[in-house]
Write a protein that holds these residues in place. Sequence first.
Motif, PDB file in Angstrom:
ATOM      1  N   ILE A 188      54.574  64.741  13.838  1.00  0.00           N
ATOM      2  CA  ILE A 188      54.341  65.933  13.027  1.00  0.00           C
ATOM      3  C   ILE A 188      55.690  66.471  12.572  1.00  0.00           C
ATOM      4  O   ILE A 188      56.594  66.672  13.390  1.00  0.00           O
ATOM      5  CB  ILE A 188      53.582  67.011  13.816  1.00  0.00           C
ATOM      6  N   ILE A 189      55.826  66.689  11.275  1.00  0.00           N
ATOM      7  CA  ILE A 189      57.047  67.286  10.718  1.00  0.00           C
ATOM      8  C   ILE A 189      56.768  68.754  10.404  1.00  0.00           C
ATOM      9  O   ILE A 189      55.791  69.076   9.720  1.00  0.00           O
ATOM     10  CB  ILE A 189      57.502  66.549   9.446  1.00  0.00           C
ATOM     11  N   ALA A 190      57.615  69.621  10.929  1.00  0.00           N
ATOM     12  CA  ALA A 190      57.493  71.058  10.688  1.00  0.00           C
ATOM     13  C   ALA A 190      58.878  71.610  10.370  1.00  0.00           C
ATOM     14  O   ALA A 190      59.845  70.840  10.228  1.00  0.00           O
ATOM     15  CB  ALA A 190      56.878  71.752  11.895  1.00  0.00           C
ATOM     16  N   PHE A 191      59.013  72.931  10.288  1.00  0.00           N
ATOM     17  CA  PHE A 191      60.230  73.501   9.726  1.00  0.00           C
ATOM     18  C   PHE A 191      60.844  74.584  10.610  1.00  0.00           C
ATOM     19  O   PHE A 191      60.131  75.324  11.303  1.00  0.00           O
ATOM     20  CB  PHE A 191      59.944  74.038   8.321  1.00  0.00           C
ATOM     21  N   HIS A 192      62.166  74.643  10.571  1.00  0.00           N
ATOM     22  CA  HIS A 192      62.880  75.692  11.285  1.00  0.00           C
ATOM     23  C   HIS A 192      62.385  77.063  10.807  1.00  0.00           C
ATOM     24  O   HIS A 192      62.108  77.269   9.620  1.00  0.00           O
ATOM     25  CB  HIS A 192      64.395  75.592  11.031  1.00  0.00           C
ATOM     26  N   HIS A 193      62.289  77.973  11.758  1.00  0.00           N
ATOM     27  CA  HIS A 193      61.886  79.369  11.506  1.00  0.00           C
ATOM     28  C   HIS A 193      60.403  79.517  11.160  1.00  0.00           C
ATOM     29  O   HIS A 193      59.964  80.598  10.781  1.00  0.00           O
ATOM     30  CB  HIS A 193      62.730  80.014  10.403  1.00  0.00           C
TER      31      HIS A 193
ATOM     32  N   ILE B 272      60.646  61.339   7.596  1.00  0.00           N
ATOM     33  CA  ILE B 272      59.273  60.869   7.442  1.00  0.00           C
ATOM     34  C   ILE B 272      59.237  59.346   7.488  1.00  0.00           C
ATOM     35  O   ILE B 272      60.143  58.666   7.003  1.00  0.00           O
ATOM     36  CB  ILE B 272      58.639  61.403   6.136  1.00  0.00           C
ATOM     37  N   ASP B 273      58.182  58.815   8.098  1.00  0.00           N
ATOM     38  CA  ASP B 273      58.008  57.362   8.179  1.00  0.00           C
ATOM     39  C   ASP B 273      56.530  57.049   8.378  1.00  0.00           C
ATOM     40  O   ASP B 273      55.684  57.952   8.328  1.00  0.00           O
ATOM     41  CB  ASP B 273      58.861  56.755   9.308  1.00  0.00           C
ATOM     42  N   ASP B 274      56.231  55.782   8.623  1.00  0.00           N
ATOM     43  CA  ASP B 274      54.840  55.365   8.754  1.00  0.00           C
ATOM     44  C   ASP B 274      54.160  55.910   9.999  1.00  0.00           C
ATOM     45  O   ASP B 274      52.934  55.815  10.132  1.00  0.00           O
ATOM     46  CB  ASP B 274      54.755  53.834   8.744  1.00  0.00           C
ATOM     47  N   HIS B 275      54.943  56.459  10.931  1.00  0.00           N
ATOM     48  CA  HIS B 275      54.365  57.051  12.137  1.00  0.00           C
ATOM     49  C   HIS B 275      54.036  58.536  11.958  1.00  0.00           C
ATOM     50  O   HIS B 275      53.540  59.173  12.871  1.00  0.00           O
ATOM     51  CB  HIS B 275      55.322  56.894  13.319  1.00  0.00           C
ATOM     52  N   THR B 276      54.313  59.087  10.787  1.00  0.00           N
ATOM     53  CA  THR B 276      54.056  60.507  10.529  1.00  0.00           C
ATOM     54  C   THR B 276      52.586  60.735  10.223  1.00  0.00           C
ATOM     55  O   THR B 276      52.022  60.106   9.320  1.00  0.00           O
ATOM     56  CB  THR B 276      54.912  61.004   9.347  1.00  0.00           C
ATOM     57  N   CYS B 277      51.974  61.647  10.965  1.00  0.00           N
ATOM     58  CA  CYS B 277      50.561  61.953  10.705  1.00  0.00           C
ATOM     59  C   CYS B 277      50.399  63.191   9.839  1.00  0.00           C
ATOM     60  O   CYS B 277      49.384  63.320   9.141  1.00  0.00           O
ATOM     61  CB  CYS B 277      49.789  62.114  12.008  1.00  0.00           C
ATOM     62  N   ALA B 278      51.391  64.115   9.883  1.00  0.00           N
ATOM     63  CA  ALA B 278      51.208  65.360   9.138  1.00  0.00           C
ATOM     64  C   ALA B 278      52.532  66.063   8.889  1.00  0.00           C
ATOM     65  O   ALA B 278      53.484  65.925   9.659  1.00  0.00           O
ATOM     66  CB  ALA B 278      50.273  66.293   9.894  1.00  0.00           C
ATOM     67  N   ILE B 279      52.556  66.804   7.798  1.00  0.00           N
ATOM     68  CA  ILE B 279      53.600  67.788   7.530  1.00  0.00           C
ATOM     69  C   ILE B 279      52.911  69.149   7.522  1.00  0.00           C
ATOM     70  O   ILE B 279      51.896  69.339   6.853  1.00  0.00           O
ATOM     71  CB  ILE B 279      54.292  67.557   6.177  1.00  0.00           C
ATOM     72  N   VAL B 280      53.448  70.078   8.284  1.00  0.00           N
ATOM     73  CA  VAL B 280      52.851  71.403   8.441  1.00  0.00           C
ATOM     74  C   VAL B 280      53.771  72.441   7.812  1.00  0.00           C
ATOM     75  O   VAL B 280      54.953  72.524   8.157  1.00  0.00           O
ATOM     76  CB  VAL B 280      52.645  71.741   9.931  1.00  0.00           C
ATOM     77  N   VAL B 281      53.238  73.247   6.892  1.00  0.00           N
ATOM     78  CA  VAL B 281      54.093  74.179   6.164  1.00  0.00           C
ATOM     79  C   VAL B 281      53.359  75.477   5.854  1.00  0.00           C
ATOM     80  O   VAL B 281      52.141  75.478   5.615  1.00  0.00           O
ATOM     81  CB  VAL B 281      54.601  73.527   4.848  1.00  0.00           C
ATOM     82  N   GLU B 282      54.091  76.590   5.899  1.00  0.00           N
ATOM     83  CA  GLU B 282      53.606  77.872   5.403  1.00  0.00           C
ATOM     84  C   GLU B 282      54.058  78.020   3.945  1.00  0.00           C
ATOM     85  O   GLU B 282      55.246  77.850   3.661  1.00  0.00           O
ATOM     86  CB  GLU B 282      54.200  79.022   6.212  1.00  0.00           C
TER      87      GLU B 282
END
Length: 406
Positions: free
Chosen positions: A134-139, A183-193
């Motif tokens: 899961i890729i998410a963001f600082h703050h 990001i790569d093939d193992h990424t299931c999601a990007i979570v963003v506000e």
Amino acid sequence: MSITETNVTRELFDKVILPIYAPAQFVPVRGKGSRVWDQEGKEYIDFAGGIAVTALGHCHPVLVETLHKQSEKLWHVSNIFTNEPALRLAKKLTEATFADRVFFANSGAEANEAAFKLARYYATNTISPYKTKIIAFHHAFHGRTFFTVTVGGQPKYSDGFGPKPADIIHVPFNDLDAVKAVIDDHTCAIVVEPIQGEGGVMPATEAFLRGLRELCDEYQALLVYDEVQTGMGRTGKLFAYQHLDIVPDILTTAKALGGGFPISAMLTTETIAKAMKPGTHGTTYGGNPLACSVAEAAIDIINNDQLLQGVEQRHQWIVQKLEALNARHHIFTCIRGKGLLIGAQLAPEYSHRIREFIQVAAEHGVMLLSAGVDVLRFAPSLLISQDDIEQGMDNLQQAFAQVIGE
């Protein structure tokens, strides 16, 4: 000694409540529209909105009547049974959005917990068992369960509780190159506000959101929009994603969904939803008839062109007042946000005094929020009147003059 109205004071909080909050010294007891009264009868203009929750103000008559009627019909049946208010609300949410399916819970954290579990479950069961990143963001801020607080990009909230859920990566917000690097093939999601709320009322750029959508499509990852704070008309659309033609795969909403009654929802498509089956996830209170009936009334009121257009008008009123206040006192470096989620960033010489600004504002009859370490946040009712805005801003002018000694 028995507890009576006469001895329920702010001091009682320090004796009986877990010491994880530091509430204001006054105790609100009554609200109507955008005004609140405390135990002493003092009146406040509410620019906080219960942290973007009371989107229709306090005790909106339609919500009050709806709750009263439902309270005499059916309170709770659990997820063993369905109920009419939940079904009607789900249909209205799907008809108004990209979604086909809805999951109801009780808080933004629970909606996000469900979203993150769904994203991993869908990816590992339909694409690859190794697709868990899961890729998410600082703050960022996504809730206080252990999973959601770990996805949120603020270690101060997640440290100290032992080993954290794994395979979660944080990169700088609005930095598409940083996302491309991880990001790569193992990424299931990007979570963003769409707008980071607790992170300082920081809007995502259109290029950033469009780039995230393209990367998710390229890597078979899901784009998850956390609209817990931006949803339900807060930005001038029912949901913030509707300002652009950038559609997420999963969307969460809470806060204003019930206009003050606890309820949240996770929305997704049929393709993603069908990965789940009975027992994969659940909640006892989610879809509660009381909550769903109030939320149905709220969406009927909010999903209205005239009301949504009025959000932008109110945005202009508040920003104009803040700019005039700033021209006089020079306390902000910038004013940003969208609709009625507005952040005013304090100048460096005042940034360490944010709690003082909020406390003195309360002394002058204004309820205000912070966002991050140096941003004053405004998230009032979507129906706040121009008179209430003007009086609140006049009071703020006096409060800020006191703080900076003018």
